[in-house]
Design a protein around this motif. Structure first.
Motif, PDB file in Angstrom:
ATOM      1  N   SER A  23      40.596  33.735  51.582  1.00 37.24           N
ATOM      2  CA  SER A  23      39.182  33.936  51.920  1.00 37.24           C
ATOM      3  C   SER A  23      38.547  35.109  51.172  1.00 37.24           C
ATOM      4  O   SER A  23      37.344  35.099  50.938  1.00 37.24           O
ATOM      5  CB  SER A  23      39.012  34.101  53.437  1.00 37.24           C
ATOM      6  N   ASP A  24      39.329  36.113  50.770  1.00 33.68           N
ATOM      7  CA  ASP A  24      38.737  37.261  50.066  1.00 33.68           C
ATOM      8  C   ASP A  24      39.027  37.251  48.562  1.00 33.68           C
ATOM      9  O   ASP A  24      38.872  38.290  47.903  1.00 33.68           O
ATOM     10  CB  ASP A  24      39.283  38.580  50.655  1.00 33.68           C
ATOM     11  N   LEU A  25      39.440  36.121  48.036  1.00 32.30           N
ATOM     12  CA  LEU A  25      39.810  36.083  46.607  1.00 32.30           C
ATOM     13  C   LEU A  25      38.572  36.199  45.722  1.00 32.30           C
ATOM     14  O   LEU A  25      37.659  35.370  45.816  1.00 32.30           O
ATOM     15  CB  LEU A  25      40.534  34.766  46.289  1.00 32.30           C
ATOM     16  N   PRO A  26      38.501  37.219  44.870  1.00 32.07           N
ATOM     17  CA  PRO A  26      37.360  37.290  43.947  1.00 32.07           C
ATOM     18  C   PRO A  26      37.443  36.175  42.900  1.00 32.07           C
ATOM     19  O   PRO A  26      38.538  35.701  42.596  1.00 32.07           O
ATOM     20  CB  PRO A  26      37.523  38.663  43.258  1.00 32.07           C
ATOM     21  N   ARG A  27      36.309  35.779  42.356  1.00 30.15           N
ATOM     22  CA  ARG A  27      36.311  34.735  41.322  1.00 30.15           C
ATOM     23  C   ARG A  27      37.226  35.135  40.167  1.00 30.15           C
ATOM     24  O   ARG A  27      38.057  34.349  39.737  1.00 30.15           O
ATOM     25  CB  ARG A  27      34.879  34.496  40.832  1.00 30.15           C
ATOM     26  N   HIS A  28      37.014  36.337  39.657  1.00 29.52           N
ATOM     27  CA  HIS A  28      37.876  36.808  38.568  1.00 29.52           C
ATOM     28  C   HIS A  28      38.869  37.806  39.170  1.00 29.52           C
ATOM     29  O   HIS A  28      38.585  38.987  39.297  1.00 29.52           O
ATOM     30  CB  HIS A  28      37.035  37.405  37.437  1.00 29.52           C
ATOM     31  N   TRP A  29      39.991  37.261  39.558  1.00 36.29           N
ATOM     32  CA  TRP A  29      40.937  38.040  40.363  1.00 36.29           C
ATOM     33  C   TRP A  29      41.769  39.008  39.524  1.00 36.29           C
ATOM     34  O   TRP A  29      42.499  39.822  40.089  1.00 36.29           O
ATOM     35  CB  TRP A  29      41.788  37.149  41.254  1.00 36.29           C
ATOM     36  N   VAL A  30      41.688  38.903  38.194  1.00 38.98           N
ATOM     37  CA  VAL A  30      42.091  40.044  37.359  1.00 38.98           C
ATOM     38  C   VAL A  30      40.757  40.694  36.994  1.00 38.98           C
ATOM     39  O   VAL A  30      39.978  40.127  36.225  1.00 38.98           O
ATOM     40  CB  VAL A  30      42.842  39.633  36.074  1.00 38.98           C
ATOM     41  N   PRO A  31      40.424  41.860  37.582  1.00 38.83           N
ATOM     42  CA  PRO A  31      39.062  42.393  37.455  1.00 38.83           C
ATOM     43  C   PRO A  31      38.624  42.539  35.993  1.00 38.83           C
ATOM     44  O   PRO A  31      39.375  43.072  35.162  1.00 38.83           O
ATOM     45  CB  PRO A  31      39.159  43.762  38.152  1.00 38.83           C
ATOM     46  N   ASP A  32      37.438  42.050  35.708  1.00 34.29           N
ATOM     47  CA  ASP A  32      36.832  42.127  34.371  1.00 34.29           C
ATOM     48  C   ASP A  32      37.659  41.416  33.308  1.00 34.29           C
ATOM     49  O   ASP A  32      37.511  41.709  32.115  1.00 34.29           O
ATOM     50  CB  ASP A  32      36.620  43.600  33.943  1.00 34.29           C
ATOM     51  N   GLU A  33      38.519  40.507  33.725  1.00 31.60           N
ATOM     52  CA  GLU A  33      39.364  39.774  32.769  1.00 31.60           C
ATOM     53  C   GLU A  33      39.254  38.269  33.061  1.00 31.60           C
ATOM     54  O   GLU A  33      40.209  37.641  33.535  1.00 31.60           O
ATOM     55  CB  GLU A  33      40.840  40.205  32.895  1.00 31.60           C
ATOM     56  N   PRO A  34      38.084  37.669  32.747  1.00 29.45           N
ATOM     57  CA  PRO A  34      37.968  36.234  33.063  1.00 29.45           C
ATOM     58  C   PRO A  34      38.957  35.370  32.270  1.00 29.45           C
ATOM     59  O   PRO A  34      39.457  34.375  32.801  1.00 29.45           O
ATOM     60  CB  PRO A  34      36.514  35.897  32.677  1.00 29.45           C
ATOM     61  N   LEU A  35      39.258  35.756  31.034  1.00 30.88           N
ATOM     62  CA  LEU A  35      40.186  34.928  30.258  1.00 30.88           C
ATOM     63  C   LEU A  35      41.587  34.981  30.869  1.00 30.88           C
ATOM     64  O   LEU A  35      42.245  33.943  31.040  1.00 30.88           O
ATOM     65  CB  LEU A  35      40.214  35.373  28.787  1.00 30.88           C
ATOM     66  N   ALA A  36      42.055  36.176  31.223  1.00 37.30           N
ATOM     67  CA  ALA A  36      43.377  36.285  31.866  1.00 37.30           C
ATOM     68  C   ALA A  36      43.380  35.525  33.195  1.00 37.30           C
ATOM     69  O   ALA A  36      44.333  34.809  33.519  1.00 37.30           O
ATOM     70  CB  ALA A  36      43.731  37.753  32.098  1.00 37.30           C
ATOM     71  N   THR A  37      42.286  35.667  33.972  1.00 36.75           N
ATOM     72  CA  THR A  37      42.207  34.962  35.253  1.00 36.75           C
ATOM     73  C   THR A  37      42.354  33.461  35.040  1.00 36.75           C
ATOM     74  O   THR A  37      43.160  32.797  35.699  1.00 36.75           O
ATOM     75  CB  THR A  37      40.855  35.249  35.939  1.00 36.75           C
ATOM     76  N   HIS A  38      41.574  32.920  34.096  1.00 37.07           N
ATOM     77  CA  HIS A  38      41.598  31.460  33.943  1.00 37.07           C
ATOM     78  C   HIS A  38      42.846  30.980  33.218  1.00 37.07           C
ATOM     79  O   HIS A  38      43.299  29.846  33.460  1.00 37.07           O
ATOM     80  CB  HIS A  38      40.318  30.981  33.257  1.00 37.07           C
ATOM     81  N   LEU A  39      43.423  31.822  32.362  1.00 35.66           N
ATOM     82  CA  LEU A  39      44.712  31.424  31.763  1.00 35.66           C
ATOM     83  C   LEU A  39      45.736  31.205  32.868  1.00 35.66           C
ATOM     84  O   LEU A  39      46.509  30.247  32.831  1.00 35.66           O
ATOM     85  CB  LEU A  39      45.210  32.508  30.809  1.00 35.66           C
ATOM     86  N   MET A  40      45.750  32.092  33.868  1.00 36.13           N
ATOM     87  CA  MET A  40      46.717  31.910  34.961  1.00 36.13           C
ATOM     88  C   MET A  40      46.239  30.869  35.963  1.00 36.13           C
ATOM     89  O   MET A  40      47.067  30.205  36.597  1.00 36.13           O
ATOM     90  CB  MET A  40      47.030  33.258  35.602  1.00 36.13           C
ATOM     91  N   ASN A  41      44.916  30.670  36.077  1.00 37.84           N
ATOM     92  CA  ASN A  41      44.423  29.601  36.955  1.00 37.84           C
ATOM     93  C   ASN A  41      44.867  28.222  36.472  1.00 37.84           C
ATOM     94  O   ASN A  41      44.914  27.274  37.268  1.00 37.84           O
ATOM     95  CB  ASN A  41      42.893  29.625  37.018  1.00 37.84           C
ATOM     96  N   VAL A  42      45.162  28.102  35.183  1.00 42.66           N
ATOM     97  CA  VAL A  42      45.635  26.800  34.676  1.00 42.66           C
ATOM     98  C   VAL A  42      46.919  26.388  35.406  1.00 42.66           C
ATOM     99  O   VAL A  42      47.171  25.200  35.605  1.00 42.66           O
ATOM    100  CB  VAL A  42      45.836  26.834  33.139  1.00 42.66           C
ATOM    101  N   LEU A  43      47.699  27.377  35.857  1.00 42.01           N
ATOM    102  CA  LEU A  43      48.889  27.038  36.659  1.00 42.01           C
ATOM    103  C   LEU A  43      48.497  26.191  37.865  1.00 42.01           C
ATOM    104  O   LEU A  43      49.191  25.236  38.220  1.00 42.01           O
ATOM    105  CB  LEU A  43      49.579  28.321  37.139  1.00 42.01           C
TER     106      LEU A  43
END
Ligand SMILES: [Fe+2]
Ligand SMILES: [Fe+2]
Length: 301
Positions: A23-43
């Protein structure tokens, strides 16, 4: 059929019934790192369908196992992978509820694993067993990758320094630690039922480029549906250098070197990763500890 299996870690592989609150997960859960966030979101895009497929294929291989220790390991592997799939599926469900609808991509993954790599009921006899062996070789190749990725995430201090969301980091490290724990099982099973060197090499030649393509496609898909990134150009492969230099994603050169290790004739997964480190993480993981607490309460009741 090979009579012997190489020694594997003699852990008893247990499935931990972990639960996460997104419920508290930020959109970009690696702060200020959308590419790192989405690279791991591919999992989260690949693993629910992929790990359910592992379970289905391994269940078909169970009658071929004549070694009791290996059977026990395979059953432990099945239990762990089923819960990995569920945990990543719950992240996807949270994203859908938040308006980040991943189904156009995950529907393709379901087709990929259940149709393209799924059962072929028309096959009979040798053709049917060869199809099972081919899929076991593919899983062994993927499990090499999940093992070194698991080892990477357990040691990725850059994610701690970046202030990564602790719940997501726990999910990734719990999963990574269990991948390190069971890293020998798919390889040992493949060796047990077939073991041809060329077949396992061919599987990695197929798997590594396939995952590269799916990952690139997955990241670009996530960028295209992430409203907070509207107007930004889609990332290119070379853009990974930035987050890799900050230690929040693995470097491509690291991944390439790890893949190449699989081609050695003397390769065995026990040479990769650190079981003690994985077990230590699982003893400290908030989600795994809570799961153990619930299990203990259940046993006491
Ligand atoms: Fe897994
Ligand atoms: Fe695995």
């Amino acid at each position: 059929m090979l009579k012997e299996t190489p020694p594997s870690d003699r852990l008893v592989l247990g499935a931990r019934d972990v639960r996460f609150d997104w419920s508290d997960l930020p959109r970009h859960w690696v702060p200020d790192e959308p590419l790192a966030t989405h690279l791991m979101n591919v999992l989260h895009l690949l693993l629910p369908a992929g790990e359910r497929w592992f379970v289905a294929v391994f269940q078909q291989a169970l009658p071929l196992i004549t070694d009791e220790e290996l059977r026990r390991d395979v059953l432990g592997f099945i239990g762990q992978e089923a819960l990995h799939a569920r945990a990543h599926q719950e992240v996807l469900d949270h994203y859908t509820a938040q308006g980040l609808d991943c189904r156009p991509f995950t529907d393709q993954m379901e087709w990929f694993f259940s149709v393209l790599l799924g059962d072929r009921p028309r096959l009979r006899g040798r053709a049917e067993s060869e199809w099972l062996v081919s899929r076991l070789a593919i899983i062994a190749a993927i499990e090499h990758i999940t093992a070194f990725m698991g080892d990477w995430i357990l040691n990725a201090e850059g994610l701690d320094r970046a202030g990564c969301d602790p719940t997501m980091l726990d999910l990734l490290r719990w999963h990574g630690a269990e991948e390190v724990e069971h890293r020998s099982v798919a390889f040992d099973l493949y060796r047990h039922v077939d073991g041809r060197h060329l077949r396992r090499i061919e599987a990695m030649v197929l798997v590594a480029p396939m995952l590269f393509v799916l990952w690139r496609k997955g990241v670009r898909f996530l960028y295209s549906i992430d409203g907070e990134l509207a107007g930004r150009p889609l990332p290119r492969v070379r853009d990974v250098r930035g987050p890799a230099s900050r230690g929040v994603t693995p470097a491509l050169s690291h991944l390439g070197r790890k893949v190449l290790r699989y081609f050695s004739r003397s390769y065995h997964p026990s040479m990769e990763g650190d079981t003690d480190q994985a077990v230590a993480y699982l003893a400290a993981s908030p989600a795994a500890r809570a799961a153990e607490g619930r299990a203990a309460e259940g046993r006491a009741a």
